[in-house]
Design an enzyme around this catalytic site. Structure first.
Site, mmCIF file in Angstrom:
data_model
loop_
_atom_site.group_PDB
_atom_site.id
_atom_site.type_symbol
_atom_site.label_atom_id
_atom_site.label_comp_id
_atom_site.label_asym_id
_atom_site.label_seq_id
_atom_site.Cartn_x
_atom_site.Cartn_y
_atom_site.Cartn_z
ATOM 1 N N GLY A 134 0.826 -1.212 0.000
ATOM 2 C CA GLY A 134 0.000 0.000 0.000
ATOM 3 C C GLY A 134 0.857 1.258 0.000
ATOM 4 O O GLY A 134 0.575 2.218 -0.728
ATOM 5 N N GLU A 138 -6.952 -0.411 1.253
ATOM 6 C CA GLU A 138 -7.464 -1.208 2.373
ATOM 7 C C GLU A 138 -6.372 -2.160 2.780
ATOM 8 O O GLU A 138 -5.997 -3.052 2.020
ATOM 9 C CB GLU A 138 -8.697 -1.969 1.933
ATOM 10 C CG GLU A 138 -9.738 -1.023 1.412
ATOM 11 C CD GLU A 138 -11.131 -1.440 1.766
ATOM 12 O OE1 GLU A 138 -11.402 -2.634 1.703
ATOM 13 O OE2 GLU A 138 -11.935 -0.565 2.104
ATOM 14 N N CYS A 144 -8.272 -9.806 6.839
ATOM 15 C CA CYS A 144 -7.830 -8.526 7.391
ATOM 16 C C CYS A 144 -8.623 -8.205 8.648
ATOM 17 O O CYS A 144 -8.132 -7.526 9.540
ATOM 18 C CB CYS A 144 -7.978 -7.423 6.361
ATOM 19 S SG CYS A 144 -9.646 -7.264 5.763
ATOM 20 N N GLU A 155 0.550 -7.909 12.261
ATOM 21 C CA GLU A 155 -0.438 -8.827 11.690
ATOM 22 C C GLU A 155 0.209 -10.199 11.486
ATOM 23 O O GLU A 155 1.283 -10.295 10.895
ATOM 24 C CB GLU A 155 -0.890 -8.246 10.347
ATOM 25 C CG GLU A 155 -2.032 -8.978 9.719
ATOM 26 C CD GLU A 155 -2.516 -8.261 8.463
ATOM 27 O OE1 GLU A 155 -1.684 -7.944 7.600
ATOM 28 O OE2 GLU A 155 -3.737 -8.035 8.360
#
Ligand code: NAD
Length: 479
Positions: A229, A246, A280, A381
């Site tokens: 991103g 996103e 996500c 994450e």
């Protein structure tokens, strides 16, 4: 065996870029698909075709576009089972989840198509006599859509459908790990939509990079990791294309008090384990009031241990493999690092071997206790079936831990106390906030995140129009 090239200007064109294969993550010796990727030159051809097609498409009426989207969605549903199988074969998730993903993508699509009929502007007062002021919206132009591998139909449909419903042309570059589903969507589009309105180019990072940098691309909608991103954000500084990013999440469920702790843990387990934690919006942290800590660990362990790992095509499988070898290695390394730094494995904690699935990328559903909030496993994450459980002593302590990560996607609180719930709604630094249930979103609600989880308009719901259209202030004076 899937064998696809690129849908460019209405034709399937053999790629001049990289050729690549996809593997079945449950049995990686099995090649599932062969693809020929598009070159930079071919991507330019696609963008030019999209520009030309969009100039005609933007003149069609909302009614005509709605009918076209409806035909497209009906065409997708006619191939629902084939699409679900394509998801499971390349992504690995259980077939029931894949079927649910197909159905959800079409339900969202119909809601987004209807959005194109809502009020799209304002009539405003004028500062001058004899003038009427309006604010109107117009299609943005050529949209580039880049998607990840965890939701091979949901994410492409979230981009394709609003793009065309609002009068744009769209070029999709799906993930190189799960392109077959997007290629089937391309076949449906080829059969049912005007040429050039929906195109699909295959390839890896280089193909995506060529696409987002093209100067005729007016908007880039990307779903994927934070590093990619950021690379896209930097790349579009040159063209100043509109962005909707996103990105990842480090989502937490806060368990403050629960009339029925078992029901609460059912919700958390579902939100943590669906798609083997590769969502996500997966819950990957549980912040629990200290007096509920032991019961929470026990309850989660018994639920996680009941998981049936296996090939997603087998009836009875409740969790498939991770998507690829790199993802398995990353999850394993993050858990090993945490254990080395003092975390305690309550269940799972290692890759799993499954009979009949040689070399499959399976990871045992894992609960970790005694985790320090500063550990990488508590901040980054994981994108696997791994839940860390941290205890808190007060709601201030919980909110502090909740927000002390870089992400801001989704969150849940379990509490029957109004003041606690109200504080959570005001102070949870996340785009999506759930009270007394897991993190599954509705089809018609804005979907997105803040901080490192997103930039720009949310992808579905009423506010998506801000990405898919441009705004124009109009002043009308009689002669
Ligand atoms: P990724 O960022 O590695 O790849 C995503 C896509 O970007 C792929 O199609 C890839 O080929 C392409 N790409 C890679 N480099 C590029 C570049 N420089 N320019 C243009 N395109 C490029 O992500 P992934 O591993 O496929 O997906 C997992 C990530 O996606 C996770 O971080 C997850 O949180 C995130 N995700 C976010 C959401 C959300 O809505 N917030 C939803 C699903 C997944």
């Amino acid at each position: 065996m899937y064998d696809y090239s690129n849908l460019i200007d209405g034709e399937w064109i053999t790629g001049e870029g990289d050729a690549f294969e996809t593997l079945n993550p449950a049995r990686p010796a099995e090649v599932v698909g062969r693809y020929s990727g598009a070159s930079a030159r071919q991507i330019t051809v696609a963008v030019q075709a999209a520009s030309a097609a969009q100039r005609a498409w933007r003149r069609s009426t909302a009614v005509e576009r709605f009918a076209a989207v409806e035909a497209f969605v009906t065409g997708v549903l006619a191939r629902a089972e084939e699409l679900a199988v394509s998801i499971t074969r390349e992504q690995g998730k259980p077939l029931a989840e894949s079927r649910g993903e197909v159905a959800k993508s079409c339900a969202e699509a119909r809601i987004m198509a209807a959005q194109a009929f809502r009020s799209q502007g304002d009539v405003m007062p004028s500062a001058r006599p004899g003038i009427r002021n309006m604010v109107v919206r117009r299609p943005r132009g050529v949209i580039a859509a880049i998607t990840p591998w965890n939701f091979p139909i949901l994410t492409p449909m979230r981009k394709i459908v609003p793009a065309i419903a609002f009068g744009n042309a769209v070029i999709l570059k799906p993930s190189e790990f799960t392109p077959s589903t997007a290629c089937i969507l391309a076949e449906v589009a080829q059969a049912l939509l005007p040429r050039g309105i929906v195109q699909v180019v295959n390839g890896k990072a280089a193909a995506g990079s060529h696409l987002v940098r093209h100067k005729e691309v007016a908007g880039v909608t990307f779903t994927g990791s934070v590093p990619t991103g950021k690379a896209i954000f930097a790349a579009t500084a040159d063209t100043l294309a509109e962005l909707s990013l996103e990105l990842g999440g480090k989502n937490a469920a806060v368990v403050n008090d629960a009339g029925d702790l078992g029901a609460c843990l059912d919700q958390i387990t579902g939100a943590a384990c669906m798609c083997a934690g590769q969502r996500c919006t997966a819950i990957s942290r549980v912040l629990v009031r200290r007096d509920l800590y032991a019961a929470t660990l026990d309850g989660l362990a018994s639920r996680f241990n009941a998981t049936v790992l296996g090939d997603g095509m087998n009836a009875g499988t409740t969790m498939g493999p991770l998507v690829n070898a790199a993802q398995l290695a990353k999850v394993d390394a993050m858990v090993n690092d945490a254990v080395r730094d003092g975390a305690r494995v309550v269940c799972g904690g290692s890759p799993a071997k499954i009979a009949g699935c040689d070399g499959g990328y399976f990871y045992a559903p894992t609960v970790l206790a005694d985790v320090d909030p500063a550990m990488r496993i508590a901040r980054e994450e994981v994108f696997g079936p791994v839940l860390v459980v941290l205890a808190f002593d007060s709601i201030d302590h919980a909110l502090g831990m909740l927000n002390d990560v870089d992400f801001g996607l989704t969150s849940a609180i379990f509490s029957e106390q109004n003041t606690v719930v109200q504080r959570f709604i005001d102070e949870s630094e996340n785009g999506m906030i759930h009270v007394n249930h897991g993190t599954i979103p509705d089809n018609h609600m804005p979907f997105g995140g803040i901080r490192n989880s997103g930039v720009g308009a949310y992808s579905v719901g009423p506010s998506a129009i801000n990405f898919f259209t441009t705004e124009h202030s109009v002043y009308i004076k009689g002669q």
